[in-house]
Design an enzyme around this catalytic site. Sequence first.
Site, PDB file in Angstrom:
ATOM      1  N   ASN A   7       0.776  -1.346  -0.180  1.00 14.87           N
ATOM      2  CA  ASN A   7      -0.102   0.023   0.041  1.00 14.87           C
ATOM      3  C   ASN A   7       0.965   1.257  -0.026  1.00 14.87           C
ATOM      4  O   ASN A   7       1.320   1.607   1.151  1.00 14.87           O
ATOM      5  CB  ASN A   7      -0.867  -0.079   1.277  1.00 14.87           C
ATOM      6  CG  ASN A   7      -1.867   1.097   1.312  1.00 14.87           C
ATOM      7  OD1 ASN A   7      -1.759   2.174   0.225  1.00 14.87           O
ATOM      8  ND2 ASN A   7      -2.675   0.936   2.250  1.00 14.87           N
ATOM      9  N   ARG A  91      -2.687  -1.890  -3.376  1.00 14.27           N
ATOM     10  CA  ARG A  91      -3.833  -1.285  -3.001  1.00 14.27           C
ATOM     11  C   ARG A  91      -3.850  -0.040  -4.072  1.00 14.27           C
ATOM     12  O   ARG A  91      -2.813   0.700  -4.053  1.00 14.27           O
ATOM     13  CB  ARG A  91      -3.959  -0.927  -1.860  1.00 14.27           C
ATOM     14  CG  ARG A  91      -5.232  -0.140  -1.659  1.00 14.27           C
ATOM     15  CD  ARG A  91      -5.094   0.699  -0.258  1.00 14.27           C
ATOM     16  NE  ARG A  91      -6.480   1.433  -0.070  1.00 14.27           N
ATOM     17  CZ  ARG A  91      -6.428   2.638   0.507  1.00 14.27           C
ATOM     18  NH1 ARG A  91      -5.522   3.146   1.080  1.00 14.27           N
ATOM     19  NH2 ARG A  91      -7.406   3.434   0.617  1.00 14.27           N
ATOM     20  N   HIS A 180     -13.248   2.575   0.074  1.00 14.65           N
ATOM     21  CA  HIS A 180     -13.075   1.501   1.048  1.00 14.65           C
ATOM     22  C   HIS A 180     -13.904   0.273   0.590  1.00 14.65           C
ATOM     23  O   HIS A 180     -14.374  -0.573   1.400  1.00 14.65           O
ATOM     24  CB  HIS A 180     -13.939   1.848   2.657  1.00 14.65           C
ATOM     25  CG  HIS A 180     -13.288   3.040   3.251  1.00 14.65           C
ATOM     26  ND1 HIS A 180     -14.179   3.995   3.721  1.00 14.65           N
ATOM     27  CD2 HIS A 180     -12.132   3.532   3.447  1.00 14.65           C
ATOM     28  CE1 HIS A 180     -13.353   4.927   4.321  1.00 14.65           C
ATOM     29  NE2 HIS A 180     -12.005   4.285   4.155  1.00 14.65           N
ATOM     30  N   ARG A 241     -12.415  15.334   8.191  1.00 14.43           N
ATOM     31  CA  ARG A 241     -13.066  15.716   7.081  1.00 14.43           C
ATOM     32  C   ARG A 241     -14.490  15.930   7.473  1.00 14.43           C
ATOM     33  O   ARG A 241     -15.042  15.116   8.192  1.00 14.43           O
ATOM     34  CB  ARG A 241     -13.023  14.579   5.842  1.00 14.43           C
ATOM     35  CG  ARG A 241     -11.795  14.216   5.302  1.00 14.43           C
ATOM     36  CD  ARG A 241     -11.802  13.050   4.522  1.00 14.43           C
ATOM     37  NE  ARG A 241     -10.823  12.192   4.682  1.00 14.43           N
ATOM     38  CZ  ARG A 241     -10.522  10.817   4.239  1.00 14.43           C
ATOM     39  NH1 ARG A 241     -11.759  10.445   3.362  1.00 14.43           N
ATOM     40  NH2 ARG A 241      -9.644  10.287   4.856  1.00 14.43           N
ATOM     41  N   GLU A 385      -8.340  -5.659   4.592  1.00 14.56           N
ATOM     42  CA  GLU A 385      -8.116  -5.363   3.337  1.00 14.56           C
ATOM     43  C   GLU A 385      -6.896  -5.910   2.571  1.00 14.56           C
ATOM     44  O   GLU A 385      -6.613  -6.226   1.258  1.00 14.56           O
ATOM     45  CB  GLU A 385      -7.756  -3.655   3.025  1.00 14.56           C
ATOM     46  CG  GLU A 385      -9.486  -2.969   3.578  1.00 14.56           C
ATOM     47  CD  GLU A 385      -9.170  -1.625   3.763  1.00 14.56           C
ATOM     48  OE1 GLU A 385      -8.650  -1.527   5.011  1.00 14.56           O
ATOM     49  OE2 GLU A 385      -9.830  -0.798   3.234  1.00 14.56           O
TER      50      GLU A 385
END
Length: 417
Positions: A7, A91, A180, A241, A385
């Site tokens: 990643n 990823r 996601h 956020r 993941e």
Amino acid sequence: MRVLVINAGSSSLKYQLYDMRDESVLAAGKVERIGMDTAILTHEPAGKAEVREVREILEHTAAIRQVLSVLVHKEHGVLGSVSEIDAVGHRVVHGGEAFKQSVVVTPEVKQEIKRLFDLAPLHNPAHMLGIQAVEANMPNVPQTVVFDTAFHQTMPPNSYLYPIPLALYRRHKIRKYGFHGTSHMFVSRRAAEFLGRPVEQLKIVTCHIGNGASVTAVRGGVSVDTSMGMTPLEGLMMGTRSGDLDPAVVPYTMGKEDLTINEVSSMLNKHSGLLAVSGLSSDMREIEQAMEEGNQNAKLAFEMYEYRLRKYIGAYAAAMNGIDCIVWTAGVGENSSLLRERTCSNLEYLGVKMDREANAVRSKQERRISTFESKVEVLVIPTNEELVIAKETYRLIGGNEAGAGAKNPEKLPQHAT
Ligand code: AMP
């Protein structure tokens, strides 16, 4: 077969090495501060002591070289030689409309990921650096890419289009993509397995609540709506956020505060959410701690966060005409019993009945936190993941001989327009 999962970020790179015979993790680690003479390599080999080294690592190719060298190190290593790595899975955050599933890396795939730089300027260029760095260090090893957006490519147009001139979609692909996806896919399938029911028969709301957070409506095993949008800014209130707000806030704030578009964008992405409202932290642990100590801003931040999340769950119950199961995952979702309890205790109208004792248990295991009378199953499913990326890589490279996938790469999916 051994699969290295990467990643890559702009200044960091995380890795996990899997033995696919039993899906065990042989080693995991990360390189941080790439580009500096004080980069940090942290390496955790299974069954051996963690290693932490500070050294000069100026770019991604050097970072991969360091990772490979620690993987074969005579003390901290877990491999006899780099040639024991059969494939590398990456990823990639944004796959746009081109990628509806994971694919083997080919020149065409790389070209398409580059075309998507505009849509994910912070992420996709860094992933490309990771792919090129692997190519430079291991030129004959097949690589795959697994996209955060791919699982959401099943959303219907009435869900993914924005009500703005459709020419903007046609010309610039402005639409909801969702993120996601790897996690939403993984936990929705695990939930069906946990319940012993076919995923095709279930209406599931998956709540991936971490530093970034999104909720997905999964009907019949496919994503039909999700809270993140063209970028990961839309939807829930998150650590830093804002999530949803009136788009008119942007030009109004620019005018009133004399800010540029980049400054407002940075405010909404990095200086909003829990951090902005609490004035304390983007970390839910610290928010909960401060609430306990009577901090009113932390309490307000938590209440806003929970309220906005609950509204999305309600919206997806409406979107799917009911819910069979709610799944909690990621850092906050797996660990904050308080958030789960507050949210679910306000979902009684859906038939949700929480088992408070089960919810309060701290555990890394998959578990049910609703009572047996509850009409809606509520589960905590730890996400993984990296394992999905490793399994996708194993599937694409064939689980055959190493290199089989490189000789027989999947075709690049067509644009859906
Ligand atoms: P993730 O992005 O999935 O790695 O989640 C990271 C976030 O999980 C952190 O920023 C924390 O806000 C949250 N988190 C981790 N542990 C806990 C905990 N025990 N209670 C509440 N939140 C937690």
